[in-house]
Design a protein around this motif. Structure first.
Motif, PDB file in Angstrom:
ATOM      1  N   PHE A 100       0.824  -1.211   0.000  1.00  0.00           N
ATOM      2  CA  PHE A 100       0.000   0.000   0.000  1.00  0.00           C
ATOM      3  C   PHE A 100       0.857   1.259   0.000  1.00  0.00           C
ATOM      4  O   PHE A 100       1.772   1.401   0.799  1.00  0.00           O
ATOM      5  N   LYS A 101       0.574   2.176  -0.922  1.00  0.00           N
ATOM      6  CA  LYS A 101       1.309   3.455  -0.973  1.00  0.00           C
ATOM      7  C   LYS A 101       0.321   4.607  -0.889  1.00  0.00           C
ATOM      8  O   LYS A 101      -0.718   4.589  -1.534  1.00  0.00           O
ATOM      9  N   ARG A 102       0.697   5.616  -0.133  1.00  0.00           N
ATOM     10  CA  ARG A 102      -0.158   6.800  -0.029  1.00  0.00           C
ATOM     11  C   ARG A 102      -0.045   7.647  -1.291  1.00  0.00           C
ATOM     12  O   ARG A 102       1.046   7.862  -1.807  1.00  0.00           O
ATOM     13  N   ASP A 103      -1.191   8.158  -1.761  1.00  0.00           N
ATOM     14  CA  ASP A 103      -1.184   9.065  -2.909  1.00  0.00           C
ATOM     15  C   ASP A 103      -1.208  10.533  -2.484  1.00  0.00           C
ATOM     16  O   ASP A 103      -0.615  11.385  -3.125  1.00  0.00           O
ATOM     17  N   PHE A 104      -1.930  10.814  -1.412  1.00  0.00           N
ATOM     18  CA  PHE A 104      -2.098  12.205  -0.965  1.00  0.00           C
ATOM     19  C   PHE A 104      -2.106  12.253   0.557  1.00  0.00           C
ATOM     20  O   PHE A 104      -2.464  11.276   1.215  1.00  0.00           O
ATOM     21  N   TYR A 105      -1.756  13.426   1.083  1.00  0.00           N
ATOM     22  CA  TYR A 105      -2.106  13.720   2.474  1.00  0.00           C
ATOM     23  C   TYR A 105      -3.602  14.012   2.526  1.00  0.00           C
ATOM     24  O   TYR A 105      -4.149  14.612   1.590  1.00  0.00           O
ATOM     25  N   CYS A 106      -4.246  13.591   3.602  1.00  0.00           N
ATOM     26  CA  CYS A 106      -5.700  13.779   3.739  1.00  0.00           C
ATOM     27  C   CYS A 106      -6.091  15.236   3.496  1.00  0.00           C
ATOM     28  O   CYS A 106      -7.029  15.540   2.771  1.00  0.00           O
ATOM     29  N   GLY A 107      -5.353  16.129   4.156  1.00  0.00           N
ATOM     30  CA  GLY A 107      -5.718  17.542   4.101  1.00  0.00           C
ATOM     31  C   GLY A 107      -5.432  18.182   2.759  1.00  0.00           C
ATOM     32  O   GLY A 107      -5.831  19.320   2.512  1.00  0.00           O
ATOM     33  N   ASP A 108      -4.723  17.471   1.884  1.00  0.00           N
ATOM     34  CA  ASP A 108      -4.357  18.046   0.592  1.00  0.00           C
ATOM     35  C   ASP A 108      -5.371  17.752  -0.509  1.00  0.00           C
ATOM     36  O   ASP A 108      -5.258  18.293  -1.614  1.00  0.00           O
ATOM     37  N   LEU A 109      -6.334  16.887  -0.242  1.00  0.00           N
ATOM     38  CA  LEU A 109      -7.337  16.577  -1.270  1.00  0.00           C
ATOM     39  C   LEU A 109      -8.214  17.799  -1.511  1.00  0.00           C
ATOM     40  O   LEU A 109      -8.558  18.520  -0.585  1.00  0.00           O
ATOM     41  N   THR A 110      -8.542  18.005  -2.770  1.00  0.00           N
ATOM     42  CA  THR A 110      -9.430  19.124  -3.114  1.00  0.00           C
ATOM     43  C   THR A 110     -10.469  18.639  -4.108  1.00  0.00           C
ATOM     44  O   THR A 110     -10.447  17.472  -4.529  1.00  0.00           O
ATOM     45  N   GLU A 111     -11.329  19.550  -4.474  1.00  0.00           N
ATOM     46  CA  GLU A 111     -12.381  19.192  -5.437  1.00  0.00           C
ATOM     47  C   GLU A 111     -11.788  18.790  -6.787  1.00  0.00           C
ATOM     48  O   GLU A 111     -12.437  18.109  -7.573  1.00  0.00           O
TER      49      GLU A 111
END
Length: 605
Positions: free
Chosen positions: A8-19
């Motif tokens: 498993f690899k992270r794609d984004f930080y949670c707080g960095d997701l946007t519309e």
RNA sequence: GGAGCCGUAGUUCAGCUUGGCCCAGAACGCCGGCCUGUCACGCCGGAGGUCGCGGGUUCGAAUCCCGUCGGCUCCGCCA
């Protein structure tokens, strides 16, 4: 129940997701900030250092396996999630979240770790004892404001390196295991195994090494460095603390101050986006004491001290007159609008003054109708009163307070009282950055206890050039020595000393005379500082520098009272680390190796 | 070295002045059940305490007294 991260690899930080991510399949990791189980649909706020995003596990959409796992999730469980970023259904947006317009519909959920019952919630604005926070510092730092404190600190490091490197400074490390030197604070000692009976000391600052680096031709040195002083703690004092330390060759005060101002300006611009206007104003030590009663004045408000010793000499009020006649100092503060303070509040100010060593506090209340309220006016003639009020610039509605004592006490008490009143009366404006240089410090002061002269700054600080010629004279007559001014400068921000430095002594003959002045014999000087004096003999360039208290600077930038808030793992007032429980006993065998025997006081251990 | 404030469930605190109605209570958290759009979710039920520690006074102490330990703030100290 627990699973491995695996591939498993992270794609984004949670707080960095946007519309902009809507429609994408993303992989996230983080902590379960909160869980809302509706019996059907389950919402989990997933948090990492960048923020929070809501993940949704809907039994009608998400795989059954993910749903069953989601039911088990509790606060602060560690999760890995794969899912699709969706726009939230109309009307369910959460404006409190940066990511409040989107959510992640889960199709895979891994529980990577569980979490015990929390000692406090992971959120800002909590009311928990500091001791508990320090014991669970790893949880405390998960809170956004604490993370921010450390982040700002990090950015200050970066801005510092950027500026100093850009100005030709070179980072050199100096030893942590070094030699104990008298003068100054108590040393932390480290026993030597190879040289039994001998001790290293942890450095109180890299002072001597940076001077030697100047002799070595480094020309411009800097370091962000831990320093150690074994003294009692305060909210702005830890046994280990960090300095931004630098030193320059072939410079005078102006050069060092200019670099310092540039550094401050750069840090504030880069980290806080705030423009600091240069040059920073300067006041002399003498002016600081006379106007503010302290060498670290807070210039965000007025309440300046006024001297009335000359008036006090003439009045019948014994307390004033005796002090004035015997070389004491009578000074006052005009508390504008202070007449509204109640008798009880005035008594509290008196008590505050007494705790600091004053015998009492005289006061005169000028009522709105112009009449006076005061326990002391009866000792004054009308003429004297008018003169006094005029000197104090007293107007209707003001409260005048006075301290009469030895100069040190009068300054100390009024200096503290001034800050206390400003805070109490709400006179300190928010968001103001009042920098000031304090210059022209005395070189030496008289130490009553040790009955000798001691350096005010440190014994390597250069006297002013005009005083150097008088050194021989001063060795014979301490009153001359006490008139000497040093080439030291302190930078004060909002009433806190954040940096200090000086032009150093680079000539061995002068350094020796200074040691002589402060009662260090040639033998002692040789034994303790011989390496420095020796280095000065080999072509030491003129040099000077400065050190910032980084912890205090960051604390001010973050608006926190205590430097403990900007230190990842600070110690309590007793010097204990609640997390590790250091200091602690060690094995007998460890002591034996060091040739050390320990006597433990009876009521301990 | 000294002064002040504080120490009671996991956490924050009430109770302490005037000892017994307290084998200590609230909120949040926790556990269990119910609940399909919440975001401080809601509803129902439940568990959880060496009242910092030691000693004393008393028929009886969370409460009064003495000592001690710890946390915070301040003075001294911190070139």
């Amino acid at each position: 129940m627990l699973e491995n991260l695996g591939e498993f690899k992270r794609d984004f930080y949670c707080g960095d997701l946007t519309e902009a991510n809507i429609g994408e399949e993303v992989r996230l990791v983080g902590w379960a900030d909160s869980v809302r189980d509706h019996g059907g649909v389950i919402f989990i706020n997933l948090r990492d250092r960048e923020g929070i995003v809501q993940i949704v596990i809907d039994p009608s959409k998400s795989p059954k396996e993910a749903y069953e796992k989601a039911k088990k999730v509790r606060s602060e469980y560690v999760l890995a999630v794969r899912g699709r970023v969706n726009k939230r259904p109309e009307g369910t947006e959460n404006p409190k979240l940066k990511t409040g317009n989107i959510e992640v519909e889960v199709d895979q959920l891994k529980i990577l770790n569980t979490c015990d019952i929390l000692p406090f919630p992971i959120e800002d604005g909590i009311q928990v004892s500091e001791e508990v926070r320090l014991k669970y510092r790893f949880l405390d730092i998960r809170r956004p404001s604490m993370f921010q404190n450390l982040l700002i600190r990090h950015e200050v490091y970066q801005a510092t390196r950027e500026f100093l490197v850009g100005n030709g400074f070179m980072e050199v490390e100096t030893p942590m295991l070094t030699k104990s030197t008298p003068e100054g604070a108590r040393d932390f000692l480290v026993p030597s195994r190879l040289e039994k009976g001998k001790f290293y000391a942890l450095p109180q600052s890299p002072q001597l090494f940076k001077q030697i680096l100047m002799v070595a031709g480094i020309d411009r040195y800097f370091q962000i460095v831990k320093c150690f002083r074994d003294e009692d703690l305060r909210k702005d004092r830890q046994p280990e603390f960090t300095q931004i330390d630098f030193e320059m060759s072939f410079v005078d005060e102006e050069d060092v101050m200019a670099i310092t101002e540039g550094l401050v300006q750069h840090i504030f611009k880069k980290v806080l986006g705030i423009d600091i206007k240069l040059p920073i104003k300067r006041i002399t030590y003498q002016e600081a004491m006379e106007k503010y009663g302290t060498d670290k004045p807070d210039l965000r408000f007025g309440l300046e001290l006024k001297d009335i010793t000359d008036i006090a000499k003439e009045v019948d009020f014994k307390v004033f007159r005796t002090v004035a006649e015997e070389g004491g100092l009578v000074k006052g503060i005009n508390i504008k609008g202070g007449a509204k303070l109640s008798r009880k509040e005035i008594d509290e100010l008196t008590e505050f003054a007494q705790k600091l060593g004053a015998k009492g506090m005289a006061w005169i209340k000028i009522n709105e109708d112009g009449s006076l309220n005061s326990p002391i006016v009866k000792f004054f003639t009308d003429e004297q009163i008018n003169k006094l009020i005029e000197r104090m610039e007293g107007e209707k509605g003001d409260l005048l307070v006075f301290i009469a004592d030895k100069p040190e006490i009068t300054y100390k008490v009024l200096g503290h009282l001034r800050n206390h009143i400003a805070q109490k009366m709400g006179l300190i404006p928010e968001g103001k950055w009042e920098f000031v240089w304090v210059v022209d410090f005395p070189l030496l002061e008289w130490d009553e206890e040790e009955n000798r002269l001691v350096a005010l700054h440190h014994p390597f600080t250069s006297p002013k050039e005009e005083d150097i010629q008088k050194l021989d004279e001063a060795i014979e007559n301490k009153d001359i020595a006490l008139q000497f001014k040093s080439r030291a400068y302190d930078l004060v921000l909002n009433g806190e000393e954040i940096a200090g430095g000086s032009i150093r002594i680079h000539r061995p003959d002068i350094q020796k005379k200074i040691f002589q002045l402060i009662g260090i014999t040639d033998e002692e000087a040789e034994e303790r500082f011989g390496f420095l004096i020796n280095a000065l003999k080999y072509g030491a360039p003129p040099h000077g520098g400065l050190a910032f208290g980084l912890d205090r600077l960051v604390a001010l930038m973050r608006g926190t009272e205590s430097i403990r808030e900007v230190i990842a793992f600070p110690k309590t007032q007793k010097g204990i680390c609640p997390l590790t429980e250091a200091p602690d006993f060690v094995d007998k065998s460890q002591l034996e190796e060091l040739g050390i025997e320990v006597e433990i006081p009876e009521n301990e251990g």
